[in-house]
Write a protein that holds these residues in place. Structure first.
Motif, PDB file in Angstrom:
ATOM      1  N   SER A   1       0.832  -1.211   0.000  1.00  0.00           N
ATOM      2  CA  SER A   1       0.000   0.000   0.000  1.00  0.00           C
ATOM      3  C   SER A   1       0.861   1.253   0.000  1.00  0.00           C
ATOM      4  O   SER A   1       0.575   2.223  -0.715  1.00  0.00           O
ATOM      5  CB  SER A   1      -0.926   0.009   1.218  1.00  0.00           C
ATOM      6  N   ILE A   2       1.910   1.249   0.791  1.00  0.00           N
ATOM      7  CA  ILE A   2       2.818   2.397   0.826  1.00  0.00           C
ATOM      8  C   ILE A   2       3.516   2.559  -0.523  1.00  0.00           C
ATOM      9  O   ILE A   2       3.687   3.668  -1.022  1.00  0.00           O
ATOM     10  CB  ILE A   2       3.840   2.247   1.972  1.00  0.00           C
ATOM     11  N   GLY A   3       3.904   1.445  -1.134  1.00  0.00           N
ATOM     12  CA  GLY A   3       4.531   1.498  -2.458  1.00  0.00           C
ATOM     13  C   GLY A   3       3.600   2.080  -3.509  1.00  0.00           C
ATOM     14  O   GLY A   3       4.016   2.910  -4.318  1.00  0.00           O
TER      15      GLY A   3
ATOM     16  N   ALA B   1       1.038   4.071  -2.949  1.00  0.00           N
ATOM     17  CA  ALA B   1       0.830   5.482  -2.614  1.00  0.00           C
ATOM     18  C   ALA B   1       2.006   6.325  -3.104  1.00  0.00           C
ATOM     19  O   ALA B   1       1.815   7.409  -3.674  1.00  0.00           O
ATOM     20  CB  ALA B   1       0.632   5.645  -1.114  1.00  0.00           C
ATOM     21  N   ALA B   2       3.206   5.821  -2.907  1.00  0.00           N
ATOM     22  CA  ALA B   2       4.398   6.541  -3.377  1.00  0.00           C
ATOM     23  C   ALA B   2       4.402   6.644  -4.900  1.00  0.00           C
ATOM     24  O   ALA B   2       4.752   7.689  -5.468  1.00  0.00           O
ATOM     25  CB  ALA B   2       5.658   5.846  -2.882  1.00  0.00           C
ATOM     26  N   LEU B   3       4.006   5.567  -5.555  1.00  0.00           N
ATOM     27  CA  LEU B   3       3.930   5.581  -7.012  1.00  0.00           C
ATOM     28  C   LEU B   3       2.889   6.585  -7.503  1.00  0.00           C
ATOM     29  O   LEU B   3       3.121   7.315  -8.474  1.00  0.00           O
ATOM     30  CB  LEU B   3       3.609   4.174  -7.526  1.00  0.00           C
TER      31      LEU B   3
ATOM     32  N   VAL C   1       1.855   9.334  -5.945  1.00  0.00           N
ATOM     33  CA  VAL C   1       2.381  10.682  -5.713  1.00  0.00           C
ATOM     34  C   VAL C   1       3.435  11.024  -6.767  1.00  0.00           C
ATOM     35  O   VAL C   1       3.456  12.134  -7.310  1.00  0.00           O
ATOM     36  CB  VAL C   1       2.951  10.804  -4.280  1.00  0.00           C
ATOM     37  N   ALA C   2       4.297  10.076  -7.089  1.00  0.00           N
ATOM     38  CA  ALA C   2       5.318  10.307  -8.108  1.00  0.00           C
ATOM     39  C   ALA C   2       4.687  10.603  -9.465  1.00  0.00           C
ATOM     40  O   ALA C   2       5.134  11.509 -10.179  1.00  0.00           O
ATOM     41  CB  ALA C   2       6.247   9.100  -8.200  1.00  0.00           C
ATOM     42  N   CYS C   3       3.648   9.867  -9.817  1.00  0.00           N
ATOM     43  CA  CYS C   3       2.958  10.102 -11.092  1.00  0.00           C
ATOM     44  C   CYS C   3       2.300  11.472 -11.118  1.00  0.00           C
ATOM     45  O   CYS C   3       2.333  12.176 -12.132  1.00  0.00           O
ATOM     46  CB  CYS C   3       1.913   9.021 -11.350  1.00  0.00           C
TER      47      CYS C   3
ATOM     48  N   SER D   1       5.132  14.144 -11.426  1.00  0.00           N
ATOM     49  CA  SER D   1       5.996  14.089 -12.604  1.00  0.00           C
ATOM     50  C   SER D   1       5.227  14.134 -13.921  1.00  0.00           C
ATOM     51  O   SER D   1       5.826  14.402 -14.961  1.00  0.00           O
ATOM     52  CB  SER D   1       6.867  12.831 -12.567  1.00  0.00           C
TER      53      SER D   1
END
Length: 108
Positions: A5-7, A9-11, A13-15, A18
């Motif tokens: 889930s954290i991964g 969420a990080a993905l 946010v990165a999308c 960017s």
């Protein structure tokens, strides 16, 4: 599952930071430039909006194409098709080609 889930969420946010947000901001700036030109023929403000679009999303060729068209349209009435304004138009067109070399419309 918390790690997954954290991964994700990080993905996400990165999308957002960017791709989605820069493309949205650039699109809004391009629309504002076209609106200013259509309503008031304010070339200086349109240039600023297009420069902001380029700064927001430097990978999108479209603001470069629009900026090249604006410079060309500015040079044409004065007959200065070999001057600095036309050189600027060509530089922006080269910028568009650099960002999307496979697009045959940009070469035209």
């Amino acid at each position: 599952t918390a790690f997954i889930s954290i991964g994700f969420a990080a993905l996400l946010v990165a999308c957002l930071f960017s791709a989605v947000i820069p493309a949205t901001v650039a699109g809004l700036c391009m629309n504002a430039a076209e609106s200013v030109l259509a309503q008031r023929n304010d070339v200086a403000t349109a240039r600023r909006f297009l420069d902001q679009a380029i700064k927001a999303d430097g990978r999108d060729p479209q603001p470069y194409v629009l900026r090249a068209q604006l410079e060309h349209d500015t040079a044409r009435p004065s007959g200065d098709l070999a001057g600095a304004t036309m050189e600027s138009a060509l530089a922006f067109l080269r910028g568009a080609v650099d960002r999307d070399p496979e697009n045959s419309k940009t070469w035209g």
